[in-house]
Design a protein around this motif. Structure first.
Motif, PDB file in Angstrom:
ATOM      1  N   VAL A  35     -23.738  72.480  33.180  1.00 57.43           N
ATOM      2  CA  VAL A  35     -23.184  73.238  34.303  1.00 57.43           C
ATOM      3  C   VAL A  35     -23.703  72.600  35.594  1.00 57.43           C
ATOM      4  CG1 VAL A  35     -22.995  75.414  33.043  1.00 57.43           C
ATOM      5  CG2 VAL A  35     -25.111  74.900  34.285  1.00 57.43           C
ATOM      6  N   GLY A  36     -22.962  72.818  36.665  1.00 59.22           N
ATOM      7  CA  GLY A  36     -23.403  72.300  37.968  1.00 59.22           C
ATOM      8  C   GLY A  36     -22.726  70.999  38.365  1.00 59.22           C
ATOM      9  N   VAL A  37     -21.679  70.603  37.611  1.00 61.27           N
ATOM     10  CA  VAL A  37     -20.991  69.350  37.952  1.00 61.27           C
ATOM     11  C   VAL A  37     -20.420  69.437  39.375  1.00 61.27           C
ATOM     12  CG1 VAL A  37     -19.130  67.755  37.313  1.00 61.27           C
ATOM     13  CG2 VAL A  37     -20.399  68.974  35.530  1.00 61.27           C
ATOM     14  N   ASP A  38     -19.806  70.568  39.673  1.00 59.13           N
ATOM     15  CA  ASP A  38     -19.194  70.692  41.002  1.00 59.13           C
ATOM     16  C   ASP A  38     -20.240  70.760  42.107  1.00 59.13           C
ATOM     17  OD1 ASP A  38     -16.526  70.615  40.085  1.00 59.13           O
ATOM     18  OD2 ASP A  38     -16.737  72.678  39.363  1.00 59.13           O
ATOM     19  N   ASP A  39     -21.340  71.463  41.807  1.00 58.47           N
ATOM     20  CA  ASP A  39     -22.418  71.515  42.809  1.00 58.47           C
ATOM     21  C   ASP A  39     -22.935  70.108  43.103  1.00 58.47           C
ATOM     22  OD1 ASP A  39     -22.300  74.298  42.828  1.00 58.47           O
ATOM     23  OD2 ASP A  39     -23.668  74.450  41.122  1.00 58.47           O
ATOM     24  N   LEU A  40     -23.097  69.337  42.044  1.00 58.62           N
ATOM     25  CA  LEU A  40     -23.609  67.979  42.216  1.00 58.62           C
ATOM     26  C   LEU A  40     -22.637  67.156  43.065  1.00 58.62           C
ATOM     27  CD1 LEU A  40     -25.988  66.149  41.378  1.00 58.62           C
ATOM     28  CD2 LEU A  40     -24.628  65.435  39.399  1.00 58.62           C
ATOM     29  N   ARG A  41     -21.334  67.348  42.799  1.00 56.24           N
ATOM     30  CA  ARG A  41     -20.319  66.627  43.566  1.00 56.24           C
ATOM     31  C   ARG A  41     -20.425  66.989  45.065  1.00 56.24           C
ATOM     32  NH1 ARG A  41     -14.945  65.518  42.031  1.00 56.24           N
ATOM     33  NH2 ARG A  41     -15.087  67.094  40.393  1.00 56.24           N
ATOM     34  N   VAL A  42     -20.569  68.273  45.319  1.00 54.23           N
ATOM     35  CA  VAL A  42     -20.649  68.724  46.714  1.00 54.23           C
ATOM     36  C   VAL A  42     -21.915  68.157  47.378  1.00 54.23           C
ATOM     37  CG1 VAL A  42     -20.961  70.769  48.181  1.00 54.23           C
ATOM     38  CG2 VAL A  42     -19.300  70.810  46.293  1.00 54.23           C
ATOM     39  N   ILE A  43     -23.009  68.203  46.646  1.00 60.17           N
ATOM     40  CA  ILE A  43     -24.265  67.661  47.201  1.00 60.17           C
ATOM     41  C   ILE A  43     -24.098  66.173  47.519  1.00 60.17           C
ATOM     42  CG2 ILE A  43     -26.646  67.049  46.612  1.00 60.17           C
ATOM     43  CD1 ILE A  43     -26.710  69.719  44.954  1.00 60.17           C
TER      44      ILE A  43
END
Ligand code: MGD
Ligand code: MGD
Ligand code: SF4
Ligand code: MO
Length: 701
Positions: A250-258
């Protein structure tokens, strides 16, 4: 008689053939039948013999007299007096008044490792310290958040990888860390020989550059920015293995945004690697079928240790280089201590904070950087006594002058060490451990890092009539006397009961482990038992609440604003200090062994020609190196091995003050690097010391 043993001086786990003649060792060679090391050893292995013979190694407990000299004392007198004094201090000031520092060698011996845990529990002090806050903590913290357990630590599958990117590690000197290589050189150079790539990222063109296909300088502390820019490129160019990543994490999208905030062009100048190179590295990593990004101490000791360590795990996962052959993999644990770790230490942090500066506890210990102020600052909980087990904080922790002064001022110092080192010179008692050949060894922790699933046990191979005791005996006796009933009979029974407990624990761990082994089976297989190459272990090792890898843990991403500031700052220290390791040395010790100590001075200050020219300095000059906390004198070596703006000095030297008790080491010229490192320079999440990237000034002496 020839005996088989495994060297315990570093994490490589090399097999040895030891020729034993009564109480003496006459020769040590590599064991070509060892299943992990295949005959490889390094010069330090010989040190195990010289250590045994070293006239400066203590062979009986000693007490420091009023004249400052150490004199022999019986174990019973020593232990009795120590216990009386510790009891009195605890009764008057509480448990936290007695601090415990547990040094690095304890992880290299099962009896010492269990002794450390035992002593920690018995003393029950919140003032507990160890070198992890100068070493592995950022990685353990990252793994705890990304995989749910601080002991779920992937290693590079070196034997099968085609692409290894190394950040801040120098296995050619260190033997590899969080990566048990056995046959170090052959395993590492085989990557290149089979047509693979080894990319080294380091502010110094280290010895490992010879095993690499390319080397890039990086400004110390720049790795987090580099990885974010690579991740930026991966997302921007559609190179992320989204389906696989979303399946396990989980957190793929968060990582992308970061990562969106870190285009290569933004970080390039700050880290000293151009944008095209960053993009190319990202593309090549994504294109390689079997690849792994690996980072170690150089990165852990940087300004952004936890952030960088998290990003290393994240980039392996999103490029599908996790838990697959040739990638980042979890070794099998034939004797799995992780359940014990979870039960007795737990995946905790911040359960308590240091009294003076409020630095957080992590895995039951406070950052060593807080130790001196906790000794000096009056009030409830002030440290008044120190038990130091296999450590040398006066040479291994930042601002050594201050910690030296603080330890000298304590009411009681007990050092469990074979040498009167810089820390032990302040001890009221020094209690010497047995040589590893006498205790035997099972690498409870380090076999979890081996790049091939091999299990080995080394039973004792020698018995001397030295008046030494092994760490476990010392710790259990001390604990019994400090917290147990005051009865000789009870102590004797306790001793009989606990003597073989470490082996019994290891045996149970082996029997209940996935391979259903036992110590007896390992005794019958002196060259090791080969359980094959690394295998996928994600289901067993990912222990987060939802069973998913966490790609953007907030406990770590909270530090990103600081990274942004670091990238965008326009004023940087003109010169910063980094460390280095040498094959013939081991942290602050082994310097008293003649074959390891001989040869050219290895502790010179390396500096780039531009920086030297600007200061009018040449090779061989004696220079004054200073930082916020102190100054030392060093001999300069001008070399383009380091990048401009960076100077390098190894730690662990500065033995002049103990020239009477360490007569060989005392003659070495090397200065003490930790007289320059700054105890106030810690990363903010868990208080890891920043030992690489310390601002310094250098002038002619
Ligand atoms: N500037 C700077 N500082 C650093 C580092 C760095 O890179 N740069 N590295 C850090 C790292 S990674 C580490 S791990 C620490 C190490 O720091 P420490 O663990 O504090 O110190 P060591 O130098 O390993 O000293 C170990 C002591 O244990 C003793 N010893 C050896 N074997 C045994 C044994 O079996 N039993 C007992 N009782 N004693 C034994 C030795 O004689 C020696 O005195 O240093 C840290 N400090
Ligand atoms: N011979 C020998 N072997 C040892 C030891 C020893 O003292 N001597 N110590 C043992 C111990 S306790 C440990 S923890 C391991 C450590 O083993 P490794 O993790 O391999 O550590 P080092 O050999 O110190 O290599 C660290 C590298 O990081 C680089 N570096 C410094 N700052 C940065 C940075 O900001 N970014 C990047 N990318 N690189 C940076 C340094 O130049 C150095 O080359 O070695 C163990 N093995
Ligand atoms: S590489 Fe490490 S384990 Fe191997 S002989 Fe040298 S010190 Fe010992
Ligand atoms: Mo270390």
């Amino acid at each position: 008689m020839e005996r088989i043993f495994t060297c315990n001086l570093c994490e490589a786990l090399c097999g040895l053939r030891v020729e034993v003649d009564g109480e003496r060792v006459t020769s040590i060679r590599g064991n070509d039948q060892d299943l992990l090391s295949r005959g490889h050893i390094c010069p330090k292995a010989i040190g195990l013999r010289e250590l045994l013979d070293d006239p400066d190694r203590l062979r009986a407990p000693v007490r420091r007299g009023s004249d400052g000299r150490f004199a022999r004392v019986s174990w019973d007198d020593a232990m009795g007096d120590i216990a009386t004094r510790l009891r009195a201090i605890r009764a008057k000031h509480g448990r936290d008044a007695v601090a415990l520092y547990v040094g690095n060698p304890v992880v290299h011996n099962h009896r010492s490792a269990l002794a450390a845990q035992f002593l920690t529990a018995a003393l029950g002090s919140t003032q507990r310290f160890d070198p992890n806050s100068q070493d592995s903590n950022p990685r353990l913290f990252a793994c705890m958040h990304v995989y749910g357990d601080a002991l779920s630590i992937p290693v590079p599958d070196v034997d099968r990888t085609d692409f290894l990117m190394i950040l801040g590690a120098n296995p050619a000197a260190s033997g590899g860390s969080h990566m048990g290589l056995g046959d170090v050189r052959a395993r590492m150079s085989a990557i290149r020989e089979r047509g693979g790539r080894v990319v080294l990222i380091d502010p110094r063109r280290s010895e490992t550059a010879d095993w690499s296909t390319e080397h890039h300088f990086i400004r110390p502390g720049g790795d987090a920015a580099l990885l974010l820019a690579m991740i930026h490129t991966l997302f921007a160019e559609g190179l992320v293995h989204e389906a696989r990543a979303r399946h396990i994490a989980v957190g793929v999208d968060d990582l992308r945004v970061i990562a969106a905030s870190y285009p290569p062009a933004r970080v390039a100048a700050a880290i000293g690697i151009d944008a095209e190179t960053i993009k190319a590295l990202a593309r090549d990593l994504a294109a390689a079928r079997r690849a792994c990004v690996y980072a170690r101490v150089g990165v852990c000791q940087s300004e952004f240790g936890p952030v960088t360590s998290w990003l290393v795990e994240a980039i392996n996962v999103i490029t599908d280089h996790f838990d697959r052959a040739g990638c980042a993999m979890f070794p099998l644990a034939a004797a799995d201590i992780a359940p014990l770790g979870r039960r007795f230490i737990g995946n905790h942090w911040g359960r308590w904070r240091s009294r003076v500066r409020g630095l957080p506890e992590f895995l039951g210990a406070l950052p060593s950087a807080a130790m001196a102020e906790e000794m000096e600052t009056p009030g409830k909980g002030q440290i008044r006594a120190l038990v130091c087990l296999a450590g040398n904080p006066v040479r291994s922790t930042p601002n050594s002058e201050r910690i030296d002064r603080a330890i000298a001022g304590l009411e009681l110092v007990v050092s469990i060490d074979q040498y009167v080192n810089e820390t032990a010179r302040h001890a009221h008692y020094v209690l010497p451990p047995r040589h590893v050949f006498e205790t035997g060894n099972f690498d409870v922790l380090l076999q979890r890092f081996a790049v091939r699933n091999v299990v080995k046990y080394s039973p004792p191979i020698l018995r001397t009539d030295d008046d030494t005791r092994d760490d476990w005996e010392i710790a259990t006796d001390l604990a019994a006397r400090v917290v147990g009933p005051d009865s000789r009979l009870a102590r004797r029974a306790w001793r009989a009961m606990t003597r073989d407990l470490p082996e019994r624990i290891v045996d149970v761990l082996l029997r209940t482990g996935s391979q259903r082994l036992s110590l007896a089976k390992l005794r019958d297989a002196p060259h090791g038992i080969d359980l094959g190459p690394l295998t996928p272990q994600r289901r067993e090792r990912v222990r987060t609440a939802d069973g998913m890898v966490q790609l953007a843990p907030t406990a770590i991403t909270s530090d990103l604003p600081r990274l942004e500031k670091w990238i965008d700052q326009d004023q940087r220290a003109p010169l910063v200090l980094i460390g280095r390791r040498n094959l013939r040395s081991n942290n602050s010790w082994l310097h008293n062994l003649p074959t390891l100590a001989k040869g050219p001075d290895r502790a010179h200050l390396l500096m780039h020609p531009d920086d030297a020219a600007r200061r009018g300095l040449v090779t061989g000059a004696r220079v004054r190196v200073s930082s916020r906390v102190g100054a030392i004198t060093a001999v300069l070596e001008v070399s383009d091995e380091v990048m401009p703006g960076v100077a390098s000095l190894p730690h662990g030297f500065g033995h002049g003050v103990v020239r009477e008790t360490l007569r060989v080491a005392g003659q070495l010229a090397g200065p003490d690097a930790n007289a320059l490192t700054d105890e106030l320079l810690v990363e903010p999440i868990i208080g890891t010391s920043v030992l690489n990237g310390v601002p310094i000034e250098v002038t002619g002496a």
